[in-house]
Enzyme design. Structure first.
Site, PDB file in Angstrom:
ATOM      1  N   GLU A 251       0.886  -1.174   0.000  1.00  0.00           N
ATOM      2  CA  GLU A 251       0.000   0.000   0.000  1.00  0.00           C
ATOM      3  C   GLU A 251       0.916   1.212   0.000  1.00  0.00           C
ATOM      4  O   GLU A 251       1.526   1.536   1.017  1.00  0.00           O
ATOM      5  CB  GLU A 251      -0.868   0.019   1.268  1.00  0.00           C
ATOM      6  CG  GLU A 251      -1.818  -1.146   1.409  1.00  0.00           C
ATOM      7  CD  GLU A 251      -3.061  -0.995   0.553  1.00  0.00           C
ATOM      8  OE1 GLU A 251      -3.150  -0.035  -0.250  1.00  0.00           O
ATOM      9  OE2 GLU A 251      -3.947  -1.857   0.674  1.00  0.00           O
ATOM     10  N   CYS A 285      -2.129   9.076   2.411  1.00  0.00           N
ATOM     11  CA  CYS A 285      -1.814   8.446   1.124  1.00  0.00           C
ATOM     12  C   CYS A 285      -2.879   8.778   0.090  1.00  0.00           C
ATOM     13  O   CYS A 285      -2.584   8.969  -1.078  1.00  0.00           O
ATOM     14  CB  CYS A 285      -1.698   6.947   1.298  1.00  0.00           C
ATOM     15  SG  CYS A 285      -3.144   6.223   2.080  1.00  0.00           S
TER      16      CYS A 285
HETATM   17  P1  NAD Z   1       8.426   4.864   4.762  1.00  0.00           P
HETATM   18  O1  NAD Z   1       8.421   4.019   3.557  1.00  0.00           O
HETATM   19  O2  NAD Z   1       9.587   5.743   5.016  1.00  0.00           O
HETATM   20  O3  NAD Z   1       8.242   3.981   6.076  1.00  0.00           O
HETATM   21  C1  NAD Z   1       7.201   3.068   6.228  1.00  0.00           C
HETATM   22  C2  NAD Z   1       7.637   1.957   7.149  1.00  0.00           C
HETATM   23  O4  NAD Z   1       8.713   1.246   6.542  1.00  0.00           O
HETATM   24  C3  NAD Z   1       8.150   2.421   8.515  1.00  0.00           C
HETATM   25  O5  NAD Z   1       7.712   1.507   9.502  1.00  0.00           O
HETATM   26  C4  NAD Z   1       9.648   2.326   8.350  1.00  0.00           C
HETATM   27  O6  NAD Z   1      10.314   2.106   9.582  1.00  0.00           O
HETATM   28  C5  NAD Z   1       9.771   1.115   7.453  1.00  0.00           C
HETATM   29  N1  NAD Z   1      11.038   1.036   6.713  1.00  0.00           N
HETATM   30  C6  NAD Z   1      11.875   2.033   6.343  1.00  0.00           C
HETATM   31  N2  NAD Z   1      12.936   1.534   5.678  1.00  0.00           N
HETATM   32  C7  NAD Z   1      12.757   0.193   5.606  1.00  0.00           C
HETATM   33  C8  NAD Z   1      13.503  -0.867   5.028  1.00  0.00           C
HETATM   34  N3  NAD Z   1      14.662  -0.659   4.396  1.00  0.00           N
HETATM   35  N4  NAD Z   1      13.002  -2.120   5.129  1.00  0.00           N
HETATM   36  C9  NAD Z   1      11.838  -2.359   5.754  1.00  0.00           C
HETATM   37  N5  NAD Z   1      11.095  -1.393   6.327  1.00  0.00           N
HETATM   38  C10 NAD Z   1      11.558  -0.128   6.256  1.00  0.00           C
HETATM   39  O7  NAD Z   1       7.084   5.694   4.661  1.00  0.00           O
HETATM   40  P2  NAD Z   1       6.587   6.825   5.662  1.00  0.00           P
HETATM   41  O8  NAD Z   1       7.343   8.061   5.359  1.00  0.00           O
HETATM   42  O9  NAD Z   1       6.550   6.310   7.057  1.00  0.00           O
HETATM   43  O10 NAD Z   1       5.055   6.964   5.197  1.00  0.00           O
HETATM   44  C11 NAD Z   1       4.697   7.801   4.193  1.00  0.00           C
HETATM   45  C12 NAD Z   1       4.398   7.023   2.923  1.00  0.00           C
HETATM   46  O11 NAD Z   1       3.447   5.993   3.182  1.00  0.00           O
HETATM   47  C13 NAD Z   1       3.753   7.898   1.876  1.00  0.00           C
HETATM   48  O12 NAD Z   1       4.314   7.636   0.620  1.00  0.00           O
HETATM   49  C14 NAD Z   1       2.292   7.475   1.911  1.00  0.00           C
HETATM   50  O13 NAD Z   1       1.595   7.715   0.735  1.00  0.00           O
HETATM   51  C15 NAD Z   1       2.398   6.038   2.218  1.00  0.00           C
HETATM   52  N6  NAD Z   1       1.144   5.525   2.794  1.00  0.00           N
HETATM   53  C16 NAD Z   1       0.359   4.714   2.035  1.00  0.00           C
HETATM   54  C17 NAD Z   1      -0.857   4.257   2.524  1.00  0.00           C
HETATM   55  C18 NAD Z   1      -1.731   3.362   1.702  1.00  0.00           C
HETATM   56  O14 NAD Z   1      -2.596   2.725   2.256  1.00  0.00           O
HETATM   57  N7  NAD Z   1      -1.548   3.276   0.405  1.00  0.00           N
HETATM   58  C19 NAD Z   1      -1.249   4.611   3.810  1.00  0.00           C
HETATM   59  C20 NAD Z   1      -0.430   5.432   4.559  1.00  0.00           C
HETATM   60  C21 NAD Z   1       0.776   5.874   4.038  1.00  0.00           C
END
Ligand code: NAD
Length: 482
Positions: A251, A285
């Site tokens: 997502e 998102c």
């Molecule tokens: P992010 O990708 O930086 O982090 C998301 C999660 O991934 C966090 O728990 C983080 O600790 C983890 N993470 C980071 N690096 C990782 C790695 N190398 N391996 C595994 N996990 C890792 O995203 P964010 O900044 O926390 O959230 C914002 C993004 O999320 C935006 O792009 C937003 O659109 C998206 N989002 C999507 C939805 C949806 O349902 N489509 C919902 C909410 C947020």
């Protein structure tokens, strides 16, 4: 306040120190002050959590009937409802979300638990008409151990829809919340234990994405991975899971449009146009970050949206205004970079809101901004900004509107405002998105409604009954009995 130590991991039903004995600071984005310390979990902790989940499947959790699982989830939902105000306050402090919005998230978490609790014993297979002498049936079985990597913007909602569905389907879960937002995830684990969820059915490891998150994504004991976050990290997670051939639900981000045709009911549309852009300070998102408007009503929509923008107020989460701060200095800097680009490219700043005078200096506040006449190919109309910035784009006819709406790498959600019934149906089909809303936007969040993206917004579906299918593996049984 729900009592728990924030600097502990929840593994096998126990609150444990991280193997590395290190912790990380959580910041209050409303004032920049330290809020709490969380454990810095790593590969060893993830390994223990996966082991605990596996044991739970072989033990009390795996032995429960679907109806019993449903009852536990329902009990968790009741506790969340009882504690919704406390949870909302924790979320507001942790991610800077205005209290009312945080309360809505707590209520949504309760709804997910009610919904999936009720659905647990209604997940059935089929019988398939086949050759004479055979009886063929399908069984929906849990994958086993599911991993859940969650972002900071809607922790409660995303935990509810992802972990709730996985548990209902009979999986045991390992949850890794975002390092910026852990308090409600920790409270959720406390609630699960209080509701009688057997040890190991839910395990929670806090820590950094590149440490705990990466260890979870690449762990060979994970049977299904559910990731919500950015496109870049999602691609990394999918690649890591591919090494173990583990299925992944992604997502990811969005650049979702609302399309306003000249025949639309503008009075009805207006609140949705603005709210869907500034909710959670635009860190959503499915934020409607692009507003496409047909030329005959363009000036009027711009003027009416601008009026609303001028009345918007940003301030501390507990002040419960239109917007709180952004979650971090980093996120604030990303959004400010886009605003600088808009100024450098002489884009039209149609209106902006205000930051209240007594907002603490250390908070990450930003004036919400409405930018007009943005060329569809401009970075501000193409890239996910993830802040309170909306762009207005004019269009002439339906074909052009569809081309602009579909002309980004994303495809999460779209909204259409028109009174023309045939156009409603044409647009519903033509728009490349996982959800299309006609004469509304978001339908109130509906936990029942399948949600997910196309293109770079991801794949797989969460929410609704569909999520239960995503968290099960289908087995075909063919009995030759003559
Ligand atoms: P992010 O990708 O930086 O982090 C998301 C999660 O991934 C966090 O728990 C983080 O600790 C983890 N993470 C980071 N690096 C990782 C790695 N190398 N391996 C595994 N996990 C890792 O995203 P964010 O900044 O926390 O959230 C914002 C993004 O999320 C935006 O792009 C937003 O659109 C998206 N989002 C999507 C939805 C949806 O349902 N489509 C919902 C909410 C947020």
């Amino acid at each position: 306040m729900i009592p728990f130590a924030t600097d502990r991991l929840f593994i096998a039903g126990e609150w444990r120190e991280a193997a590395g004995r290190e912790s990380l600071a959580l910041e209050n984005p409303s004032d920049g002050a330290d809020l709490a310390r969380i454990a810095r979990g790593g590969a060893t902790d993830i390994d223990r959590a996966v082991g605990a989940a596996r044991e739970a499947l072989a033990g009390a959790w795996g032995a429960m009937s679907a109806a019993e699982r449903g009852r536990v989830l329902a009990a968790m939902g009741r506790l969340v409802l009882e504690r919704a105000d406390e949870l909302a306050r924790l979320e507001a402090l942790d991610v800077g979300k205005p209290l009312k919005q945080a309360k809505a998230d707590a209520l949504a978490l309760a709804r997910y638990l009610e919904f999936y609790g009720g659905a647990a014993d209604k997940l059935t297979g089929e019988t398939i008409p086949y050759q004479r002498g055979y009886t063929v049936l399908t069984l929906r079985e849990p994958y086993g151990v599911t991993g859940h990597i969650v972002p900071w913007n809607y922790p409660m909602q995303i935990i509810g829809r992802s972990v709730g569905a996985a548990l209902a389907a009979g999986n045991a879960a390992v949850l890794k919340p975002a390092e910026e937002a852990c308090l409600t995830a920790l409270a959720f684990a406390r609630i699960a234990a209080a509701a009688g969820l057997p040890p190991g059915a839910l395990n929670l490891v806090t820590g950094l994405g590149e440490e705990a998150g990466a260890a979870l994504a690449s762990h060979p004991g994970i049977d299904h991975l559910s990731f919500t976050g950015s496109v870049a990290t999602g691609a990394l997670v999918q690649a890591a899971a591919a090494k173990n051939v583990a299925p992944v639900t992604l997502e990811l981000g969005g650049k979702s449009p609302q399309l306003v045709f000249a025949d639309a009911d503008l009075d009805a549309a207006l609140p949705y146009l603005v709210n869907a852009g500034i909710q959670n300070a635009g860190q959503t998102c499915s934020a409607a970050s692009r507003i496409l408007v047909q030329r005959p009503v363009y000036a009027s929509v711009q003027q009416r949206m601008a009026e609303r923008y001028r009345a918007l107020r940003a301030g501390p989460a507990l002040a419960d205004l239109d917007l709180g701060p952004l979650v971090s200095a980093r996120q604030q800097e990303i959004v400010e970079r886009y605003l600088r680009l808009a100024r450098d490219n002489r884009l039209v700043m149609a209106a902006s809101g205000e930051i209240v005078a007594d907002a603490p200096r250390g908070g990450h506040y930003l004036r919400p901004a409405l930018i007009a006449d943005v060329p569809p190919e401009h970075a501000l109309a193409q890239e996910e900004i993830f802040g309170p910035v909306q762009v207005l784009i004019p269009f002439d006819d339906e074909a052009q509107a569809i081309a602009i709406a579909n002309g980004t790498p994303y495809g999460l959600v779209a909204g259409v405002w028109t009174r023309d019934g045939a156009r409603q149906m044409r647009l519903a089909r033509a728009l490349r998105a996982g959800q299309v809303f006609v004469n509304n936007y978001g339908a109130g969040g509906g936990v029942e409604l399948p949600f997910g993206g196309v293109k770079q917004s991801g794949h797989g579906r969460e929410k609704g009954f569909e999520a239960l299918y995503s968290f099960t593996s289908l087995k075909t049984v063919a009995v030759l009995h003559g």
